[in-house]
Design an enzyme around this catalytic site. Structure first.
Site, PDB file in Angstrom:
ATOM      1  N   GLU A 117       9.601 -12.172  15.060  1.00 54.30           N
ATOM      2  CA  GLU A 117       8.117 -13.208  14.471  1.00 54.30           C
ATOM      3  C   GLU A 117       7.845 -13.944  13.789  1.00 54.30           C
ATOM      4  O   GLU A 117       7.482 -14.262  12.884  1.00 54.30           O
ATOM      5  CB  GLU A 117       7.302 -11.327  14.054  1.00 54.30           C
ATOM      6  CG  GLU A 117       5.890 -10.985  13.575  1.00 54.30           C
ATOM      7  CD  GLU A 117       5.577 -10.268  12.752  1.00 54.30           C
ATOM      8  OE1 GLU A 117       5.910 -10.486  11.446  1.00 54.30           O
ATOM      9  OE2 GLU A 117       5.260  -9.711  12.977  1.00 54.30           O
ATOM     10  N   HIS A 208      -2.150  -3.218   0.371  1.00 57.01           N
ATOM     11  CA  HIS A 208      -0.964  -3.188  -0.398  1.00 57.01           C
ATOM     12  C   HIS A 208      -0.762  -4.841  -0.814  1.00 57.01           C
ATOM     13  O   HIS A 208       0.314  -4.907  -1.547  1.00 57.01           O
ATOM     14  CB  HIS A 208       0.563  -2.355  -0.018  1.00 57.01           C
ATOM     15  CG  HIS A 208       0.692  -3.392   0.699  1.00 57.01           C
ATOM     16  ND1 HIS A 208       1.196  -4.023   1.023  1.00 57.01           N
ATOM     17  CD2 HIS A 208       0.601  -3.165   3.214  1.00 57.01           C
ATOM     18  CE1 HIS A 208       2.271  -5.208   2.449  1.00 57.01           C
ATOM     19  NE2 HIS A 208       0.401  -4.823   3.249  1.00 57.01           N
ATOM     20  N   ARG A 210       0.233  -8.568  -2.153  1.00 56.43           N
ATOM     21  CA  ARG A 210      -0.150  -8.623  -3.602  1.00 56.43           C
ATOM     22  C   ARG A 210      -0.806  -9.986  -4.168  1.00 56.43           C
ATOM     23  O   ARG A 210      -0.723  -9.055  -5.080  1.00 56.43           O
ATOM     24  CB  ARG A 210       1.670  -9.015  -3.318  1.00 56.43           C
ATOM     25  CG  ARG A 210       2.579  -8.971  -4.191  1.00 56.43           C
ATOM     26  CD  ARG A 210       4.033  -9.985  -4.445  1.00 56.43           C
ATOM     27  NE  ARG A 210       4.667  -9.311  -4.800  1.00 56.43           N
ATOM     28  CZ  ARG A 210       5.806  -8.826  -4.730  1.00 56.43           C
ATOM     29  NH1 ARG A 210       5.333  -8.010  -3.469  1.00 56.43           N
ATOM     30  NH2 ARG A 210       7.171  -7.999  -5.872  1.00 56.43           N
TER      31      ARG A 210
HETATM   32  C1  UD1 Z   1       7.239  -5.677   0.631  1.00 57.65           C
HETATM   33  C2  UD1 Z   1       6.923  -7.430   1.320  1.00 57.65           C
HETATM   34  C3  UD1 Z   1       5.938  -7.803   2.387  1.00 57.65           C
HETATM   35  C4  UD1 Z   1       5.016  -5.974   3.031  1.00 57.65           C
HETATM   36  C5  UD1 Z   1       5.406  -5.458   2.232  1.00 57.65           C
HETATM   37  C6  UD1 Z   1       4.934  -3.436   3.045  1.00 57.65           C
HETATM   38  C7  UD1 Z   1       7.542  -9.059   0.418  1.00 57.65           C
HETATM   39  C8  UD1 Z   1       7.726  -9.967  -0.926  1.00 57.65           C
HETATM   40  N1  UD1 Z   1       6.808  -8.428   0.194  1.00 57.65           N
HETATM   41  O1  UD1 Z   1       5.930  -5.569  -0.007  1.00 57.65           O
HETATM   42  O2  UD1 Z   1       5.743  -8.219   3.218  1.00 57.65           O
HETATM   43  O3  UD1 Z   1       3.745  -6.321   3.552  1.00 57.65           O
HETATM   44  O4  UD1 Z   1       6.587  -4.813   1.822  1.00 57.65           O
HETATM   45  O5  UD1 Z   1       5.055  -2.665   2.368  1.00 57.65           O
HETATM   46  O6  UD1 Z   1       8.822  -9.422   0.805  1.00 57.65           O
HETATM   47  N2  UD1 Z   1       8.358   1.144  -4.074  1.00 57.65           N
HETATM   48  C9  UD1 Z   1       8.361   2.397  -4.287  1.00 57.65           C
HETATM   49  N3  UD1 Z   1       8.766   2.464  -3.568  1.00 57.65           N
HETATM   50  C10 UD1 Z   1       9.512   2.094  -1.805  1.00 57.65           C
HETATM   51  C11 UD1 Z   1       8.502   1.046  -1.656  1.00 57.65           C
HETATM   52  C12 UD1 Z   1       8.198  -0.148  -2.474  1.00 57.65           C
HETATM   53  O7  UD1 Z   1       8.635   2.767  -5.210  1.00 57.65           O
HETATM   54  O8  UD1 Z   1       9.616   2.369  -1.002  1.00 57.65           O
HETATM   55  C13 UD1 Z   1       7.447   0.564  -5.302  1.00 57.65           C
HETATM   56  C14 UD1 Z   1       8.749   0.075  -6.109  1.00 57.65           C
HETATM   57  O9  UD1 Z   1       8.380   0.330  -7.776  1.00 57.65           O
HETATM   58  C15 UD1 Z   1       8.439  -1.603  -5.372  1.00 57.65           C
HETATM   59  C16 UD1 Z   1       7.075  -1.918  -5.570  1.00 57.65           C
HETATM   60  O10 UD1 Z   1       6.737  -0.583  -4.739  1.00 57.65           O
HETATM   61  O11 UD1 Z   1       8.650  -2.023  -6.548  1.00 57.65           O
HETATM   62  C17 UD1 Z   1       7.222  -3.187  -4.938  1.00 57.65           C
HETATM   63  O12 UD1 Z   1       7.798  -3.165  -3.533  1.00 57.65           O
HETATM   64  P1  UD1 Z   1       8.114  -4.688  -3.108  1.00 57.65           P
HETATM   65  O13 UD1 Z   1       9.128  -4.801  -1.847  1.00 57.65           O
HETATM   66  O14 UD1 Z   1       8.266  -5.781  -4.137  1.00 57.65           O
HETATM   67  O15 UD1 Z   1       6.372  -4.728  -2.248  1.00 57.65           O
HETATM   68  P2  UD1 Z   1       5.919  -4.735  -1.026  1.00 57.65           P
HETATM   69  O16 UD1 Z   1       4.667  -4.838  -1.846  1.00 57.65           O
HETATM   70  O17 UD1 Z   1       5.759  -3.047  -1.206  1.00 57.65           O
HETATM   71  N1  UDP Z   2       3.113   2.707   8.169  1.00 56.23           N
HETATM   72  C1  UDP Z   2       3.040   4.077   8.376  1.00 56.23           C
HETATM   73  N2  UDP Z   2       2.833   4.533   6.617  1.00 56.23           N
HETATM   74  C2  UDP Z   2       1.947   4.958   5.962  1.00 56.23           C
HETATM   75  C3  UDP Z   2       1.277   3.516   6.641  1.00 56.23           C
HETATM   76  C4  UDP Z   2       1.578   2.306   7.503  1.00 56.23           C
HETATM   77  O1  UDP Z   2       4.146   4.213   8.911  1.00 56.23           O
HETATM   78  O2  UDP Z   2       1.693   5.416   5.678  1.00 56.23           O
HETATM   79  C5  UDP Z   2       3.936   1.901   9.070  1.00 56.23           C
HETATM   80  C6  UDP Z   2       2.465   1.068  10.215  1.00 56.23           C
HETATM   81  O3  UDP Z   2       2.040   1.664  12.037  1.00 56.23           O
HETATM   82  C7  UDP Z   2       2.882  -0.711  10.949  1.00 56.23           C
HETATM   83  C8  UDP Z   2       3.819  -0.827   9.532  1.00 56.23           C
HETATM   84  O4  UDP Z   2       3.959   0.320   8.361  1.00 56.23           O
HETATM   85  O5  UDP Z   2       3.798  -0.475  11.745  1.00 56.23           O
HETATM   86  C9  UDP Z   2       3.343  -1.637   8.436  1.00 56.23           C
HETATM   87  O6  UDP Z   2       3.382  -1.886   7.574  1.00 56.23           O
HETATM   88  P1  UDP Z   2       3.002  -2.343   5.533  1.00 56.23           P
HETATM   89  O7  UDP Z   2       1.526  -2.014   5.925  1.00 56.23           O
HETATM   90  O8  UDP Z   2       3.361  -1.324   4.594  1.00 56.23           O
HETATM   91  O9  UDP Z   2       2.999  -3.953   5.789  1.00 56.23           O
HETATM   92  P2  UDP Z   2       2.693  -4.981   6.726  1.00 56.23           P
HETATM   93  O10 UDP Z   2       2.717  -4.755   7.708  1.00 56.23           O
HETATM   94  O11 UDP Z   2       1.024  -5.496   6.090  1.00 56.23           O
HETATM   95  O12 UDP Z   2       3.548  -6.661   6.245  1.00 56.23           O
END
Ligand code: UD1
Ligand code: UDP
Length: 402
Positions: A117, A208, A210
Site C-alpha cells: 500500500e 477514530h 487522531r
Molecule cells: C492507529 C494508527 C492509525 C490507524 C488506527 C486504526 C498510528 C499513529 N495510528 O491509530 O493510522 O488508522 O490505528 O485503528 O499508528 N486501544 C485499545 N485497544 C486496542 C487498540 C487501541 O485500548 O486494541 C486504545 C489504547 O488506549 C491506545 C489508543 O486506543 O493507546 C490509541 O491506539 P493507537 O494505536 O495509538 O492509535 P489509533 O488511534 O488506534
Molecule cells: N473494522 C473491523 N471492525 C470494526 C471496524 C472496522 O474489523 O468494528 C475493519 C474494517 O473492515 C477495515 C479496518 O477495520 O478493514 C479499518 O480499520 P480502521 O478504520 O481502524 O483503520 P484505518 O483503515 O482508518 O487505518
C-alpha cells in the site's frame, strides 16, 4: 526469509492475504511474523479471524499511548529480532507508526524493505496525522513499492522513486473481502442479530482519526445525533474504537438515543458483513473507504482530505469534512432523495480484484530470481482479463476461505 511486520487492526487485515500467500508458498519462503501489538484487543480480533499466530509479539500497547512511546518501545525490540533472524526482506503495510518504525529498524540493519500500500498521499502533513508523514518516511526507505492503484504509483514517480521498483498490485483489502462476505452470513455478535431483527435500514458509523479527536469528532457526533432524531426509521450502528478519547465523545453525545447503537469494535467478519448490509456509511477510516465501494454503498468521509481519491472520482464516496451542518445536510439529502442516493450507490472496485497478494508474492519471487513471470499490473477496467492471466500463468486455484 521474509519478516512480515504488523501491529494494528487495519495493517493486520491487509497483511493477512500476504501472510496466507507466503504460507501457501512455503517451499520458496521462510516466513517470520512479527506483531508489534500497537493495538491489543483489536489486533487479537483480527489474528483470531485470520488464524495468525505471530512468531514474535512485542505486546507494546499502553492505554492512551503517545506516538513517541510506540516508536521507542518498538524499535529496540525489532532490532533485536532482525539481528537474530537476519531476514532477506522485511514487509510493512500502510502508514501506521508500526509501519514506519518497522521500515526504519530494517534500514538500520540494511535489510531491504517492501511496502504494501505504497504511494497514498494527501500532500498535507497534518492530515491524516501522523500517517501522511509515516508513509512518506517509509517510502524513502523502501526498496519494493507495492502501489495499490495507478494514482499511488504516480505519486511515487513525482517523488522520483525509480519506476522499476514500483508495482501496481491492487489493494490486499479487497483480497480479504473476497473470502469474507457471504449472503447467508450469521453474525457472531448477539447485539447485531437483535438490531437486525428490528428490520430497519442501517447507517454504519466509524471514527477514530487522531486529527479528528476533540472538537471535530464532537461536531460529527452532533450531526449523527440530529440524523438519528430526524430518521427514527433507521438504526445507526457505531462500533466505537477503543481509544478512550473516542469512547468518551461517542458516549457523551450519542449514548441513550434509542436508534443509535454504540457497540464494541466488531470482529472483521461481523464488520464487513454488516457493511455489506448497510444503507449508508459515515466514516473517517481509510480501509472502510476502500471496502464500501465494493458493495456500492454510499460513503460520506468525515475528513478534510483523502489519500483515496479514486472512489470520490467514481462518485460512490463524498468528502464531507467535519462541519456539523454539512454532514447533516449531505446525509439528509441522500436519505430523503432516492435519485441522489442512486447516483452514489454504484458498485465499483477501483482498489483491487482480489489478486493483490498473489501479484505481490510473484514480484517478490522475481526480485529474488526464484522465478521470472511477467506481472500484469492491476487495472480496475480490465479485472477479468488480468485475473485470467494470473490464474492461467500461475495455474492457481483461488482459495475461498482461510
Ligand atoms: C492507529 C494508527 C492509525 C490507524 C488506527 C486504526 C498510528 C499513529 N495510528 O491509530 O493510522 O488508522 O490505528 O485503528 O499508528 N486501544 C485499545 N485497544 C486496542 C487498540 C487501541 O485500548 O486494541 C486504545 C489504547 O488506549 C491506545 C489508543 O486506543 O493507546 C490509541 O491506539 P493507537 O494505536 O495509538 O492509535 P489509533 O488511534 O488506534
Ligand atoms: N473494522 C473491523 N471492525 C470494526 C471496524 C472496522 O474489523 O468494528 C475493519 C474494517 O473492515 C477495515 C479496518 O477495520 O478493514 C479499518 O480499520 P480502521 O478504520 O481502524 O483503520 P484505518 O483503515 O482508518 O487505518
Amino acid at each position: 526469509k521474509i519478516a512480515v511486520i504488523f501491529g494494528t487492526r487495519p495493517d493486520t487485515i491487509k497483511m493477512a492475504p500476504i501472510i496466507k500467500e507466503l504460507e501457501r508458498q512455503s517451499e520458496h519462503f521462510k516466513l517470520i511474523t512479527i506483531a508489534t501489538a500497537q493495538h491489543r484487543q483489536m489486533l487479537d480480533q483480527v489474528l483470531d479471524v485470520f488464524k495468525i499466530k505471530p512468531d514474535y509479539d512485542l505486546n507494546i500497547m499502553k492505554p492512551s499511548q503517545t506516538l513517541a512511546t510506540i516508536t521507542k518501545n518498538t524499535i529496540e525490540e525489532l532490532d533485536i529480532i532482525f539481528e537474530k533472524e537476519k531476514p532477506d526482506l522485511v514487509l510493512v503495510q500502510g502508514d501506521t507508526t508500526t509501519t514506519f518504525v518497522g521500515s526504519l529498524a530494517a534500514f538500520y540493519r540494511q535489510i531491504p524493505v517492501g511496502h504494501i500500500e505504497a504511494g497514498l498521499r494527501t500532500n498535507d502533513k497534518s492530515n491524516p496525522f501522523p500517517e501522511e508523514i509515516n508513509r512518506r518516511l517509509t517510502s524513502t526507505i523502501t526498496d519494493l513499492h507495492f502501489a495499490p492503484t495507478q494514482t499511488a504509483k504516480e505519486a511515487l514517480l513525482v517523488e522520483n522513486v525509480n519506476p522499476k521498483n514500483i508495482f501496481v498490485t491492487g489493494n490486499t483489502v479487497i483480497d480479504a473481502l473476497s473470502y469474507s462476505v457471504k449472503n447467508d452470513y450469521i453474525f457472531s455478535s448477539d447485539s447485531l442479530n437483535q438490531i437486525f431483527d428490528q428490520d430497519k435500514k442501517i447507517i454504519l458509523v466509524t471514527m477514530h482519526r487522531r486529527e479528528n479527536l476533540g472538537e471535530p469528532m464532537k461536531s460529527a457526533c452532533y450531526a449523527i445525533k440530529n440524523l438519528a432524531l430526524s430518521y427514527k426509521d433507521y438504526n445507526i450502528i457505531f462500533p466505537v474504537h477503543l481509544n478512550p478519547k473516542v469512547q468518551d465523545v461517542a458516549q457523551s453525545i450519542l449514548g441513550n438515543i434509542p436508534n443509535i447503537f454504540l457497540i464494541e469494535p466488531l470482529d472483521y467478519l461481523d464488520f464487513v458483513n454488516l457493511m455489506s448490509k448497510s444503507y449508508l456509511i459515515l466514516t473517517d477510516s481509510g480501509g472502510v473507504q476502500e471496502e464500501g465501494p465494493h458493495f456500492g454503498i454510499p460513503i460520506l468521509v468525515l475528513r478534510e482530505v483523502t489519500e483515496r481519491p479514486e472512489a470520490v472520482e467514481y462518485g460512490t464516496v463524498k468528502l464531507v469534512g467535519l462541519d456539523e451542518h454539512t454532514i447533516f445536510t449531505t446525509a439528509d439529502n441522500l436519505l430523503s432523495n432516492d435519485e441522489e442516493y442512486m447516483k452514489m450507490a454504484a458498485a465499483i472496485n477501483p482498489y483491487g480484484d482480489g489478486l493483490s497478494a498473489k501479484r505481490t508474492i510473484q514480484i517478490i519471487k522475481n526480485y529474488f530470481q526464484i522465478s521470472n513471470i511477467p506481472i500484469v499490473e492491476f487495472d480496475p477496467l480490465a479485472i477479468k482479463e488480468i485475473s485470467n492471466h494470473i490464474v492461467l500463468t500461475e495455474n492457481l486455484e483461488y482459495e475461498n476461505n482461510f
